[in-house]
Design a protein around this motif. Structure first.
Motif: not given
Length: 393
Positions: A4-10, A143-150, A153-155
């Protein structure tokens, strides 16, 4: 599978609130991912105010907002004011003008507001993810994990700025409410607001007045507004009706005062001054002919005023000042500008918009149970709630 791509905020939703929040957090040094299922950001901004974006109202105050907790919006609104937003657009040279009742519009296109917000996001190095429908959202281990077609991502922080279900043709959905339920947050029943009302067969005479408009005082629930009402082939619309629709509940009546400035006894006074006038001709001096004709027909006072008893004129005056309609419903979310209700403010911090039960979750904007009057108030709530969350992230 790629990690997953890691971010501070999604941030979910690239509308007014989402873009503002992403920009504020990004400019504070946070790594921000801004997601939206639409291919371009700010679609609702682009159509607002007839394409000129009624971006705020100088009369913004907490009493111009509807919420189960009328005090909730005070904190955010006091910390980001209409002047703050005016100062922001001044830096971009965006020209604006004030219309009636404190409403501020762009002189040119609403695209200038969207371009400004996009630029603010770029200044904060926000990563855009447009045209990416969200397939899944989950939370575990802080942590929140968001899945899209791309991809995934986690934040540690998730901002829900996906709005309400109003104007579905722009892709609006109840996604924010589904997320709230998933995360265990209570909802205040969402319903269409700033929406035309429909009338049934009993009011067919008024539906036949489609296109006729007149200044009135409209009342529903606690809402009282002096603006224009517009008769449509389906019922009632115009600014006064859109305003009271936010307060109206199914089964209730809407009261219209066709002569809000008139002094008591004005009809009997008119009888003395214009005894040869008819009810229709008298009303037609103050309103469109077709409306005067319809009201006179309903009042059933035929002939000259001189032939009418004072008691009958007093009763006609009472009816004209308190004409009751019982709408059969609204034109629903398809024609609603915003949504009343949403994620309960009891679940959130008024200082930061963070969910009390789930640290790191920040619902903002229209997704929350705070709804402004017509005239730029909802944009001001979007900016203010976004700033509150963005500064806390």
């Amino acid at each position: 599978m790629a990690p997953p791509q890691l971010f501070d905020v999604i941030v979910l939703g690239a509308g007014a609130a989402g873009m503002m929040c992403a920009a504020v957090a990004g400019q504070r040094g946070r790594r921000v991912l801004l997601l939206d299922h639409n291919d371009e950001p700010g679609r609702k901004i682009l159509i607002s105010g007839g394409g000129r974006c009624n971006f705020t109202n100088v009369h913004t105050a907490p009493d111009r907002f509807i919420s189960a907790n009328p005090h909730f919006a005070k904190s955010a609104l006091s910390r980001y004011t209409p002047q703050d937003f005016i100062d922001l657009i001044a830096g971009y040279g965006i020209a604006w003008h004030e219309k009636t009742l404190g409403q501020l519009f762009c002189d040119e296109s609403a695209r200038a507001i969207v371009a400004m917000l996009v630029n603010e996001c770029e200044m904060g190095s926000v990563t855009p993810g447009f045209g990416q429908p969200i397939r899944d959202v989950s939370h575990a281990d802080g942590r929140f994990r968001v899945t899209t077609g791309a991809g995934v991502a986690e934040a540690p922080a998730l901002v829900v700025a996906t709005g309400g279900p109003s104007i579905p043709k722009l892709g609006a959905t109840g996604f924010a409410y589904d997320l709230a339920k998933y995360f265990g947050l209570k909802l205040v029943e969402p319903r269409p607001a700033l929406v035309p009302l429909t009338l049934g067969p009993d009011d067919a005479l008024f539906r036949d007045l489609a296109g006729v408009s007149a200044p009135v005082r409209a009342k529903a629930g606690k809402g009282v507004f002096d603006e224009a009402a517009l008769f449509t082939h389906r019922g009632l619309s115009g600014p006064a009706i859109l305003q009271v629709s936010s307060y109206w509940r199914h089964g209730e009546q809407v009261a219209i005062d066709f002569f809000p400035q008139a002094q008591s006894g004005w009809l009997t006074e008119a009888k003395r001054e214009h005894p040869r006038a008819t009810m229709r001709s008298l009303l037609a001096r103050q309103m469109p002919d077709r409306l005067a004709e319809a009201l006179a027909e309903k009042l059933a006072l035929a002939g000259e005023l001189a032939n009418q008893k004072d008691a009958a004129l007093a009763e006609a005056e009472r009816r004209l000042s308190d004409w009751r309609f019982r709408p059969t419903g609204t034109e629903a979310f398809a024609k609603a500008e915003v949504t009343v209700g949403g994620i309960s403010t009891a679940e959130l911090s008024s200082q930061t918009m963070e969910a009390k039960k789930l640290p790191g979750l920040y619902p903002i904007g229209e997704a929350v149970d705070v709804t402004g009057w017509l005239g730029g108030y909802n944009f001001q709530w979007a900016w203010a709630s976004a700033q509150a969350a963005g500064r806390a992230l």
